[in-house]
Design an enzyme around this catalytic site. Structure first.
Site, PDB file in Angstrom:
ATOM      1  N   LEU A 151      -0.971  18.713  17.599  1.00  0.00           N
ATOM      2  CA  LEU A 151      -1.128  17.329  18.082  1.00  0.00           C
ATOM      3  C   LEU A 151      -2.627  16.994  18.191  1.00  0.00           C
ATOM      4  O   LEU A 151      -3.125  16.627  19.239  1.00  0.00           O
ATOM      5  CB  LEU A 151      -0.419  17.156  19.429  1.00  0.00           C
ATOM      6  CG  LEU A 151      -0.039  15.720  19.796  1.00  0.00           C
ATOM      7  CD1 LEU A 151       1.037  15.179  18.865  1.00  0.00           C
ATOM      8  CD2 LEU A 151       0.453  15.643  21.251  1.00  0.00           C
ATOM      9  N   GLY A 152      -3.315  17.133  17.052  1.00  0.00           N
ATOM     10  CA  GLY A 152      -4.720  16.711  16.970  1.00  0.00           C
ATOM     11  C   GLY A 152      -4.760  15.244  16.575  1.00  0.00           C
ATOM     12  O   GLY A 152      -3.822  14.491  16.850  1.00  0.00           O
ATOM     13  N   ARG A 153      -5.840  14.851  15.911  1.00  0.00           N
ATOM     14  CA  ARG A 153      -5.975  13.433  15.542  1.00  0.00           C
ATOM     15  C   ARG A 153      -4.800  12.964  14.692  1.00  0.00           C
ATOM     16  O   ARG A 153      -4.197  11.932  14.957  1.00  0.00           O
ATOM     17  CB  ARG A 153      -7.253  13.209  14.724  1.00  0.00           C
ATOM     18  CG  ARG A 153      -8.535  13.523  15.420  1.00  0.00           C
ATOM     19  CD  ARG A 153      -9.664  13.206  14.455  1.00  0.00           C
ATOM     20  NE  ARG A 153     -10.936  13.705  14.927  1.00  0.00           N
ATOM     21  CZ  ARG A 153     -11.414  14.927  14.686  1.00  0.00           C
ATOM     22  NH1 ARG A 153     -10.726  15.784  13.946  1.00  0.00           N
ATOM     23  NH2 ARG A 153     -12.578  15.288  15.157  1.00  0.00           N
ATOM     24  N   ILE A 154      -4.489  13.728  13.639  1.00  0.00           N
ATOM     25  CA  ILE A 154      -3.437  13.296  12.708  1.00  0.00           C
ATOM     26  C   ILE A 154      -2.062  13.440  13.357  1.00  0.00           C
ATOM     27  O   ILE A 154      -1.226  12.529  13.259  1.00  0.00           O
ATOM     28  CB  ILE A 154      -3.542  14.077  11.382  1.00  0.00           C
ATOM     29  CG1 ILE A 154      -4.844  13.666  10.656  1.00  0.00           C
ATOM     30  CG2 ILE A 154      -2.322  13.833  10.496  1.00  0.00           C
ATOM     31  CD1 ILE A 154      -5.213  14.524   9.455  1.00  0.00           C
ATOM     32  N   ARG A 230      -2.059  21.830   5.112  1.00  0.00           N
ATOM     33  CA  ARG A 230      -2.489  22.671   3.997  1.00  0.00           C
ATOM     34  C   ARG A 230      -1.320  23.552   3.608  1.00  0.00           C
ATOM     35  O   ARG A 230      -0.522  23.954   4.470  1.00  0.00           O
ATOM     36  CB  ARG A 230      -3.653  23.572   4.408  1.00  0.00           C
ATOM     37  CG  ARG A 230      -5.003  22.901   4.511  1.00  0.00           C
ATOM     38  CD  ARG A 230      -5.591  22.560   3.129  1.00  0.00           C
ATOM     39  NE  ARG A 230      -6.941  22.062   3.224  1.00  0.00           N
ATOM     40  CZ  ARG A 230      -7.273  20.763   3.295  1.00  0.00           C
ATOM     41  NH1 ARG A 230      -6.351  19.831   3.257  1.00  0.00           N
ATOM     42  NH2 ARG A 230      -8.546  20.409   3.378  1.00  0.00           N
ATOM     43  N   ASP A 254       3.003  17.347   0.655  1.00  0.00           N
ATOM     44  CA  ASP A 254       1.814  16.771   0.012  1.00  0.00           C
ATOM     45  C   ASP A 254       0.807  17.853  -0.348  1.00  0.00           C
ATOM     46  O   ASP A 254      -0.167  17.576  -1.041  1.00  0.00           O
ATOM     47  CB  ASP A 254       1.158  15.755   0.969  1.00  0.00           C
ATOM     48  CG  ASP A 254       0.001  15.002   0.325  1.00  0.00           C
ATOM     49  OD1 ASP A 254       0.154  14.577  -0.854  1.00  0.00           O
ATOM     50  OD2 ASP A 254      -1.051  14.818   0.966  1.00  0.00           O
ATOM     51  N   GLU A 259      -2.732  24.603  -5.359  1.00  0.00           N
ATOM     52  CA  GLU A 259      -2.868  23.272  -5.991  1.00  0.00           C
ATOM     53  C   GLU A 259      -3.801  23.346  -7.194  1.00  0.00           C
ATOM     54  O   GLU A 259      -4.794  24.072  -7.141  1.00  0.00           O
ATOM     55  CB  GLU A 259      -3.429  22.282  -4.959  1.00  0.00           C
ATOM     56  CG  GLU A 259      -2.473  22.061  -3.815  1.00  0.00           C
ATOM     57  CD  GLU A 259      -3.057  21.180  -2.718  1.00  0.00           C
ATOM     58  OE1 GLU A 259      -4.115  20.552  -2.943  1.00  0.00           O
ATOM     59  OE2 GLU A 259      -2.469  21.128  -1.646  1.00  0.00           O
ATOM     60  N   HIS A 277      -1.135  15.863  -3.203  1.00  0.00           N
ATOM     61  CA  HIS A 277      -2.211  15.868  -2.196  1.00  0.00           C
ATOM     62  C   HIS A 277      -2.906  14.498  -2.137  1.00  0.00           C
ATOM     63  O   HIS A 277      -4.087  14.371  -2.495  1.00  0.00           O
ATOM     64  CB  HIS A 277      -3.228  16.978  -2.498  1.00  0.00           C
ATOM     65  CG  HIS A 277      -4.077  17.328  -1.313  1.00  0.00           C
ATOM     66  ND1 HIS A 277      -4.559  18.579  -1.068  1.00  0.00           N
ATOM     67  CD2 HIS A 277      -4.534  16.567  -0.283  1.00  0.00           C
ATOM     68  CE1 HIS A 277      -5.279  18.588   0.037  1.00  0.00           C
ATOM     69  NE2 HIS A 277      -5.277  17.365   0.535  1.00  0.00           N
TER      70      HIS A 277
HETATM   71  C1  8YV Z   1      -8.787  15.537   0.048  1.00  0.00           C
HETATM   72  C2  8YV Z   1      -8.319  16.696   2.276  1.00  0.00           C
HETATM   73  O1  8YV Z   1      -8.072  16.437  -0.667  1.00  0.00           O
HETATM   74  O2  8YV Z   1      -9.593  15.689   3.967  1.00  0.00           O
HETATM   75  C3  8YV Z   1      -9.125  16.724   3.518  1.00  0.00           C
HETATM   76  O3  8YV Z   1      -9.271  17.810   4.095  1.00  0.00           O
HETATM   77  O4  8YV Z   1      -7.698  17.635   1.940  1.00  0.00           O
HETATM   78  C4  8YV Z   1      -8.273  15.450   1.451  1.00  0.00           C
HETATM   79  O5  8YV Z   1      -8.693  14.337   2.093  1.00  0.00           O
HETATM   80  C5  8YV Z   1     -10.196  15.845  -0.288  1.00  0.00           C
HETATM   81  O6  8YV Z   1     -10.962  16.369   0.722  1.00  0.00           O
HETATM   82  C6  8YV Z   1     -10.868  14.728  -1.017  1.00  0.00           C
HETATM   83  O7  8YV Z   1     -12.120  15.118  -1.459  1.00  0.00           O
END
Ligand code: 8YV
Length: 311
Positions: A151-154, A230, A254, A259, A277
């Site tokens: 439960l951080g920012r996102i 991730r 995502d 990847e 992603h």
């Molecule tokens: C992008 C991300 O893949 O913010 C991150 O950590 O994984 C994504 O926003 C990337 O960093 C865009 O350069």
């Protein structure tokens, strides 16, 4: 000509133009040409710009003797060894906050797409199947038990959006937060009490494969897993097996371990929605990320405090 800078990731053309106006920008060449590039150009490189998913290796830091700052165009810094950067005297910055809303939006979109089977609905219409009968019934997304890992920012922004869906919100993480939602220190315990489990935690050694078979089994055959964090936070082999064997109800993903390669089995599963992603991949957010990344670089070279430092 400004300070010499090495660009490892792709950037919006507008960000690239702003960068090129103040820095001597060098593009990281294709693999076969890298050794030669480093031999001829490593000296004098003061800054590296890289993506959250790319980071920078310790070897690369060591091979750039004049490096002063690595500016990540992203929030995640799991691909950088912080101790190594610190020891090498290299500052590190990221782009928090500006991408939070987009990533949270995508998390909720993935949930809706998995539970209401929107990719299948779209195909049903396009393939001309509608006149022959309706699409199979789907599952209700509202009024569920939602679990948020991290439960951080996102995670918090996901919870704010889910508040509009009714239902119950619970979370897990290293610490209890000053919020009304139920807290479970143990992720499997959270999963057992969730219909939909959102993974929004930062990747680190502590969260590697945090979502393992036990967590997936606790979520169960009706449960849905959403990952916008991730790939490394999930035991991907266990996830693929759980989905393929019907021990997990569905997943919206995502991010992946390797990847841009996605496990082949996932491509054949109807209960899975896949995205390449794209959590932060809107024009508005990528512009804002680029500006914040540039602000960090400019501050570093002007000797001002860094706006969003990590190291
Ligand atoms: C992008 C991300 O893949 O913010 C991150 O950590 O994984 C994504 O926003 C990337 O960093 C865009 O350069």
């Amino acid at each position: 000509m400004g300070p010499k800078l090495l660009q490892l990731c792709t950037l919006l053309p507008s960000t690239h133009d702003k960068l090129a106006a103040h820095y001597e920008v060098h593009q990281w060449p294709a693999e076969a040409a890298r050794e030669e590039w480093l031999r001829d150009n490593a000296s004098g490189v003061r800054a590296v710009v890289t993506g959250g998913h790319l980071g920078i290796t310790n070897e690369m830091i060591d091979r750039l003797p004049d490096l002063g700052i690595v500016a990540i165009n992203g929030v995640g810094y799991d691909r950088v060894d912080l101790d190594h950067a610190k020891a090498a005297g290299v500052r590190l910055t990221n782009t928090p906050d500006v991408l939070t809303d987009d990533v949270a939006d995508l998390a909720v979109a993935l949930m809706l797409n998995v539970m209401r089977r929107l990719p299948a609905a779209d195909r049903h219409v396009r393939d001309g199947l509608w006149p022959h009968g309706p699409q199979a019934l789907t599952r209700r997304a509202s009024g569920r038990r939602y679990g948020i890992v991290g439960l951080g920012r996102i995670g918090h922004a996901i919870a704010e959006r889910l508040a509009g869906f009714g239902g119950r919100i619970a979370y897990s993480g290293p610490n209890r937060k000053p919020v009304d939602h139920d807290y479970h220190a143990d992720v499997a315990a959270l999963a057992a009490k969730s219909d939909v489990l959102f993974v929004a935690t930062a990747a680190s050694a502590a969260t590697r494969a945090l979502i393992d078979r036990a967590v997936l089994d606790a979520l169960g055959p009706e449960g849905v897993l959403i990952n916008v964090a991730r790939g490394s936070v999930i035991d991907e082999d266990a996830l693929v097996a759980a989905l393929a064997e019907g021990r997990l109800g569905g997943a919206g993903l995502d991010v992946f371990v390797d990847e841009p390669h996605v496990p082949e089995t996932l491509l054949g599963l109807e209960n899975v929605v896949l995205a390449p992603h794209v959590g932060s991949a809107t024009r508005e957010t990528r512009e804002a990320m680029g500006n914040l990344m540039l602000d960090n670089l400019d501050a570093f070279f002007a000797g001002r405090p860094l706006p969003t430092p990590v190291v």
